[in-house]
Motif scaffolding. Structure first.
Motif, PDB file in Angstrom:
ATOM      1  N   LEU A 104       0.830  -1.202   0.000  1.00 44.86           N
ATOM      2  CA  LEU A 104       0.000   0.000   0.000  1.00 44.86           C
ATOM      3  C   LEU A 104       0.870   1.259   0.000  1.00 44.86           C
ATOM      4  O   LEU A 104       0.568   2.243  -0.687  1.00 44.86           O
TER       5      LEU A 104
ATOM      6  N   LEU B 111       2.259   1.664  -3.403  1.00 49.47           N
ATOM      7  CA  LEU B 111       1.208   2.151  -4.296  1.00 49.47           C
ATOM      8  C   LEU B 111       1.107   3.664  -4.220  1.00 49.47           C
ATOM      9  O   LEU B 111       1.036   4.342  -5.255  1.00 49.47           O
ATOM     10  N   LYS B 112       1.110   4.200  -3.013  1.00 46.50           N
ATOM     11  CA  LYS B 112       1.018   5.650  -2.871  1.00 46.50           C
ATOM     12  C   LYS B 112       2.235   6.335  -3.469  1.00 46.50           C
ATOM     13  O   LYS B 112       2.111   7.376  -4.122  1.00 46.50           O
TER      14      LYS B 112
ATOM     15  N   GLU C  63      -3.018   0.741 -11.856  1.00 49.38           N
ATOM     16  CA  GLU C  63      -4.288   0.002 -11.857  1.00 49.38           C
ATOM     17  C   GLU C  63      -4.052  -1.483 -11.607  1.00 49.38           C
ATOM     18  O   GLU C  63      -4.815  -2.131 -10.887  1.00 49.38           O
TER      19      GLU C  63
ATOM     20  N   ARG D 248      -1.515  -2.745  -9.902  1.00 47.85           N
ATOM     21  CA  ARG D 248      -1.179  -2.846  -8.479  1.00 47.85           C
ATOM     22  C   ARG D 248      -2.448  -2.870  -7.626  1.00 47.85           C
ATOM     23  O   ARG D 248      -2.563  -3.653  -6.675  1.00 47.85           O
ATOM     24  N   CYS D 249      -3.371  -1.969  -7.966  1.00 50.90           N
ATOM     25  CA  CYS D 249      -4.623  -1.886  -7.200  1.00 50.90           C
ATOM     26  C   CYS D 249      -5.403  -3.197  -7.269  1.00 50.90           C
ATOM     27  O   CYS D 249      -5.882  -3.696  -6.242  1.00 50.90           O
TER      28      CYS D 249
ATOM     29  N   ASP E 225      -8.418  -0.682   3.980  1.00 50.47           N
ATOM     30  CA  ASP E 225      -7.629  -1.042   2.798  1.00 50.47           C
ATOM     31  C   ASP E 225      -8.431  -0.806   1.527  1.00 50.47           C
ATOM     32  O   ASP E 225      -7.932  -0.253   0.544  1.00 50.47           O
TER      33      ASP E 225
ATOM     34  N   ARG F 209      -8.605   2.862   0.689  1.00 51.80           N
ATOM     35  CA  ARG F 209      -7.348   3.412   0.178  1.00 51.80           C
ATOM     36  C   ARG F 209      -7.080   2.973  -1.262  1.00 51.80           C
ATOM     37  O   ARG F 209      -6.671   3.778  -2.101  1.00 51.80           O
ATOM     38  N   VAL F 210      -7.342   1.714  -1.561  1.00 50.42           N
ATOM     39  CA  VAL F 210      -7.087   1.217  -2.915  1.00 50.42           C
ATOM     40  C   VAL F 210      -8.084   1.812  -3.908  1.00 50.42           C
ATOM     41  O   VAL F 210      -7.711   2.235  -5.007  1.00 50.42           O
ATOM     42  N   SER F 211      -9.348   1.863  -3.526  1.00 54.54           N
ATOM     43  CA  SER F 211     -10.353   2.421  -4.434  1.00 54.54           C
ATOM     44  C   SER F 211     -10.111   3.910  -4.654  1.00 54.54           C
ATOM     45  O   SER F 211     -10.329   4.429  -5.764  1.00 54.54           O
TER      46      SER F 211
ATOM     47  N   ALA G  13      -7.127   5.338  -4.633  1.00 59.48           N
ATOM     48  CA  ALA G  13      -5.983   5.395  -5.553  1.00 59.48           C
ATOM     49  C   ALA G  13      -6.444   5.222  -6.994  1.00 59.48           C
ATOM     50  O   ALA G  13      -5.939   5.898  -7.906  1.00 59.48           O
ATOM     51  N   MET G  14      -7.413   4.348  -7.217  1.00 59.04           N
ATOM     52  CA  MET G  14      -7.916   4.136  -8.578  1.00 59.04           C
ATOM     53  C   MET G  14      -8.653   5.363  -9.104  1.00 59.04           C
ATOM     54  O   MET G  14      -8.639   5.641 -10.302  1.00 59.04           O
TER      55      MET G  14
END
Length: 211
Positions: A11, A14-15, A62, A64-65, A78, A81-83, A85-86
């Motif tokens: 995570l 990803l950021k 994408e 990675r997400c 989680d 945070r992932v959604s 990022a998308m």
């Protein structure tokens, strides 16, 4: 390393990838403004060509997400945070597109606008404000700083004001000389892309609270 520790590390990575992509888009916007200022067709062409790199970064993020979502059952935080990022990556990609869109106009604009043209000069000033919004939005993402994000949202008023001011300048220009309509439309397209860059920066800032 436990599965959970690895997930947290992923995570964080990803950021970092998101922030790097944001910087690439910011660099493209800055380069487009410089090309606009100097009427540099070669530099403009390089910006258009470089947009593919930003698109590749979008696909990587994408991927990675999706991997993070599928690796284990994500907890609510989680998933948020992932959604988020998308959502953010889409806005970053669009800003890169708009930098390329502006760059595509530069060669034609150079042929119809003189150096120091008031509408172009004002457009560049507007662009610098939008560029700062983009940079500040990504800094807010990196720091997860909601106060900084709020400042980005507030800064959009100045970009909108410039957009409307330049539109009035162009309308007056056409009224005085209808033969200048094509030259005016070129500038109008530039400021429309800049206004959208500001809008995407606001979108990113609005997502900071969900990171």
């Amino acid at each position: 390393m436990t599965v959970r520790t690895q997930y947290e590390a992923d995570l964080t990575a990803l950021k970092a990838a998101l922030v790097e992509m944001g910087q690439n888009s910011a660099d493209a916007v800055e380069a487009a403004l410089e090309a606009l200022c100097t009427a540099d067709a070669a530099a403009a062409a390089a910006i258009v060509k470089g947009d593919g790199r930003i698109n590749n970064m979008e696909r990587d993020i994408e991927h990675r997400c999706m991997t993070l979502l599928l690796r284990q059952q994500p907890v609510a935080g989680d998933l948020r945070r992932v959604s988020t990022a998308m959502k953010v990556v889409t806005d970053i990609e669009r800003m890169g597109d708009h930098a390329a869109d502006i760059a595509e106009i530069v060669p034609h604009l150079a042929g119809v606008r003189k150096a120091g043209d008031p509408a172009v000069s004002r457009s560049i000033e507007m662009g610098r404000k939008a560029h700062k919004m983009l940079q500040d939005a990504m800094s807010a993402v990196a720091a997860e700083d909601e106060a900084a994000a709020k400042a980005v949202i507030d800064a959009d008023d100045a970009v909108d004001y410039d957009f409307n001011t330049i539109k009035r300048m162009l309308a007056a220009e056409i009224a005085a000389d209808p033969g200048k309509v094509d030259a005016a439309l070129d500038v109008l397209m530039v400021i429309k892309y800049l206004e959208r860059i500001g809008g995407h920066a606001v979108n990113i800032a609005e997502w900071v609270e969900f990171l």
